[in-house]
Scaffold this motif. Structure first.
Motif, PDB file in Angstrom:
ATOM      1  N   UNK A 108       5.598  -7.181   3.849  1.00  0.00           N
ATOM      2  CA  UNK A 108       4.950  -5.925   4.259  1.00  0.00           C
ATOM      3  C   UNK A 108       4.998  -4.929   3.100  1.00  0.00           C
ATOM      4  N   UNK A 109       3.898  -4.860   2.350  1.00  0.00           N
ATOM      5  CA  UNK A 109       3.853  -3.989   1.181  1.00  0.00           C
ATOM      6  C   UNK A 109       3.906  -2.512   1.564  1.00  0.00           C
ATOM      7  N   UNK A 110       3.462  -2.184   2.767  1.00  0.00           N
ATOM      8  CA  UNK A 110       3.501  -0.789   3.212  1.00  0.00           C
ATOM      9  C   UNK A 110       4.935  -0.303   3.400  1.00  0.00           C
ATOM     10  N   UNK A 111       5.858  -1.219   3.519  1.00  0.00           N
ATOM     11  CA  UNK A 111       7.276  -0.874   3.596  1.00  0.00           C
ATOM     12  C   UNK A 111       7.904  -0.825   2.208  1.00  0.00           C
ATOM     13  N   UNK A 112       7.518  -1.769   1.368  1.00  0.00           N
ATOM     14  CA  UNK A 112       8.167  -1.920   0.065  1.00  0.00           C
ATOM     15  C   UNK A 112       7.685  -0.904  -0.968  1.00  0.00           C
ATOM     16  N   UNK A 113       6.371  -0.776  -1.131  1.00  0.00           N
ATOM     17  CA  UNK A 113       5.841   0.014  -2.238  1.00  0.00           C
ATOM     18  C   UNK A 113       6.225   1.494  -2.186  1.00  0.00           C
ATOM     19  N   UNK A 129       3.425   9.340  -8.152  1.00  0.00           N
ATOM     20  CA  UNK A 129       3.225   8.009  -8.720  1.00  0.00           C
ATOM     21  C   UNK A 129       2.110   7.271  -8.002  1.00  0.00           C
ATOM     22  N   UNK A 130       1.501   6.354  -8.722  1.00  0.00           N
ATOM     23  CA  UNK A 130       0.413   5.537  -8.175  1.00  0.00           C
ATOM     24  C   UNK A 130       0.616   4.091  -8.607  1.00  0.00           C
ATOM     25  N   UNK A 131       0.439   3.187  -7.660  1.00  0.00           N
ATOM     26  CA  UNK A 131       0.422   1.771  -7.990  1.00  0.00           C
ATOM     27  C   UNK A 131      -1.028   1.309  -7.892  1.00  0.00           C
ATOM     28  N   UNK A 132      -1.607   1.009  -9.046  1.00  0.00           N
ATOM     29  CA  UNK A 132      -2.983   0.525  -9.106  1.00  0.00           C
ATOM     30  C   UNK A 132      -2.991  -0.995  -9.094  1.00  0.00           C
ATOM     31  N   UNK A 133      -3.769  -1.585  -8.235  1.00  0.00           N
ATOM     32  CA  UNK A 133      -3.979  -3.031  -8.293  1.00  0.00           C
ATOM     33  C   UNK A 133      -5.175  -3.314  -9.206  1.00  0.00           C
ATOM     34  N   UNK A 134      -5.017  -4.317 -10.056  1.00  0.00           N
ATOM     35  CA  UNK A 134      -6.061  -4.663 -11.014  1.00  0.00           C
ATOM     36  C   UNK A 134      -6.991  -5.712 -10.429  1.00  0.00           C
ATOM     37  N   UNK A 135      -8.280  -5.476 -10.557  1.00  0.00           N
ATOM     38  CA  UNK A 135      -9.269  -6.444 -10.077  1.00  0.00           C
ATOM     39  C   UNK A 135      -9.686  -7.357 -11.229  1.00  0.00           C
ATOM     40  N   UNK A 136     -10.542  -6.867 -12.093  1.00  0.00           N
ATOM     41  CA  UNK A 136     -10.962  -7.582 -13.307  1.00  0.00           C
ATOM     42  C   UNK A 136     -11.848  -6.624 -14.089  1.00  0.00           C
ATOM     43  N   UNK A 137     -12.171  -6.999 -15.312  1.00  0.00           N
ATOM     44  CA  UNK A 137     -13.095  -6.216 -16.142  1.00  0.00           C
ATOM     45  C   UNK A 137     -12.762  -4.722 -16.138  1.00  0.00           C
ATOM     46  N   UNK A 138     -11.481  -4.404 -16.302  1.00  0.00           N
ATOM     47  CA  UNK A 138     -11.004  -3.016 -16.350  1.00  0.00           C
ATOM     48  C   UNK A 138     -11.386  -2.225 -15.096  1.00  0.00           C
ATOM     49  N   UNK A 139     -11.223  -2.871 -13.949  1.00  0.00           N
ATOM     50  CA  UNK A 139     -11.457  -2.194 -12.675  1.00  0.00           C
ATOM     51  C   UNK A 139     -10.143  -2.140 -11.891  1.00  0.00           C
ATOM     52  N   UNK A 246      11.153  -0.814 -12.220  1.00  0.00           N
ATOM     53  CA  UNK A 246      10.486  -0.715 -10.924  1.00  0.00           C
ATOM     54  C   UNK A 246       9.123  -1.394 -10.944  1.00  0.00           C
ATOM     55  N   UNK A 247       8.469  -1.417 -12.092  1.00  0.00           N
ATOM     56  CA  UNK A 247       7.203  -2.146 -12.196  1.00  0.00           C
ATOM     57  C   UNK A 247       7.431  -3.633 -11.964  1.00  0.00           C
ATOM     58  N   UNK A 248       8.523  -4.162 -12.498  1.00  0.00           N
ATOM     59  CA  UNK A 248       8.859  -5.575 -12.296  1.00  0.00           C
ATOM     60  C   UNK A 248       9.099  -5.845 -10.811  1.00  0.00           C
ATOM     61  N   UNK A 249       9.810  -4.936 -10.148  1.00  0.00           N
ATOM     62  CA  UNK A 249      10.064  -5.123  -8.719  1.00  0.00           C
ATOM     63  C   UNK A 249       8.769  -5.065  -7.909  1.00  0.00           C
ATOM     64  N   UNK A 250       7.819  -4.248  -8.368  1.00  0.00           N
ATOM     65  CA  UNK A 250       6.527  -4.168  -7.686  1.00  0.00           C
ATOM     66  C   UNK A 250       5.773  -5.487  -7.796  1.00  0.00           C
ATOM     67  N   UNK A 251       5.848  -6.111  -8.952  1.00  0.00           N
ATOM     68  CA  UNK A 251       5.210  -7.417  -9.128  1.00  0.00           C
ATOM     69  C   UNK A 251       5.853  -8.443  -8.193  1.00  0.00           C
ATOM     70  N   UNK A 252       7.185  -8.425  -8.126  1.00  0.00           N
ATOM     71  CA  UNK A 252       7.885  -9.349  -7.236  1.00  0.00           C
ATOM     72  C   UNK A 252       7.410  -9.152  -5.797  1.00  0.00           C
ATOM     73  N   UNK A 253       7.288  -7.884  -5.386  1.00  0.00           N
ATOM     74  CA  UNK A 253       6.850  -7.591  -4.019  1.00  0.00           C
ATOM     75  C   UNK A 253       5.427  -8.077  -3.776  1.00  0.00           C
TER      76      UNK A 253
END
Length: 267
Positions: A108-113, A129-139, A246-253
């Protein structure tokens, strides 16, 4: 070599390694102890040897006599060491708590992030703070935010998945695959070029100092972990290390949630 300085064998070992330039983490790894234990020993070492810096420590280990100190000076040194130890323990407690939340979240990312962002803002002394998810082509898409001004949040919501230019912090991060630490978002030429993301960041978010950390799963870019200060206060190397943790932990999540989702979708 042991010196006549009232240090225990373990304290002598830690003191010599630290004076030679080893970090808390390196000493902890070599001696199979926690970094907080290293710091506790160092606080005792500094008090016993009446030193207040690594240089003084090295000199004392080399046989120099202790520099006379007033009671006030000595108290100040001990207070500073105590504060540093408390900060170190807070960082370790935060990391342990984040790992516990990830393990108990069942994807449940809504709990973790929000928890990860909350600890990051606290330890890195940032306003939002903002956690941006990457799509592709700099989006990118702003998937999780904390403490963000309403106007900036509204802009991100309306933008959805958006492209970034090469000159933005996120664009440079994609190209370089490394941390981008911007001292003042308004001082860069990009701010005067009507770039929509930069204008929104500075004018709607009120951000001035900003750091973007690539979130990498192996060699794959999965997002950007970003924190912002609303005054010109560049992030120190220590703050960047905490943010990267914390960025590493976000990837793990994120990867944990993906794996749980994949398992749940299997017939």
């Amino acid at each position: 070599m042991h010196h006549d300085n009232d240090l225990s064998p373990r304290e002598q070992q830690i003191a010599e390694r630290y004076a030679d330039g080893s970090s808390y983490q390196e000493i902890a790894t070599d001696l199979h102890i926690a970094p907080s234990t290293v710091r506790t020993h160092l606080a005792t070492i500094y008090r016993k040897l009446e030193v207040s810096s690594k240089i003084e420590l090295a000199n004392r280990l080399a046989g120099a006599t202790a520099t006379p100190r007033s009671q006030v000076d000595h108290a100040a040194v001990i207070s500073e060491l105590a504060l540093s130890l408390e900060e170190a323990l807070s960082r370790e407690k935060a990391l342990s708590e984040v790992l516990r939340i990830i393990g108990a979240s069942q994807g449940d990312l809504n709990l973790v992030m929000p928890a990860i962002l909350r600890y990051a803002l606290d330890l890195c002394d940032a306003e939002f703070g903002i956690l941006f998810e990457y799509r592709d082509a700099k989006r990118f898409r702003a998937s999780f935010t904390l403490g963000i001004p309403t106007a900036f949040q509204d802009w991100l919501d309306e933008s959805g998945t958006f492209s970034v230019s090469d000159q933005t912090g996120l664009g440079r991060m994609v190209t370089q695959r490394s941390v981008v630490n911007i001292v003042d978002v308004k001082s860069e030429t990009l701010y005067r070029s009507d770039d929509p993301l930069r204008l929104a960041t500075a004018d709607l978010g009120g951000a001035r100092s900003f750091v973007a950390i690539p979130m990498l799963a192996a060699d794959r870019l999965v997002g950007a972990f970003t924190i912002y200060r609303q005054s010109v206060r560049p992030f120190s190397e220590d703050a960047l290390r905490f943010a990267q943790m914390f960025a590493v932990q976000s990837v793990i999540a994120l990867e944990n949630a993906r794996l749980i989702g994949d398992c749940g979708n299997k017939p």
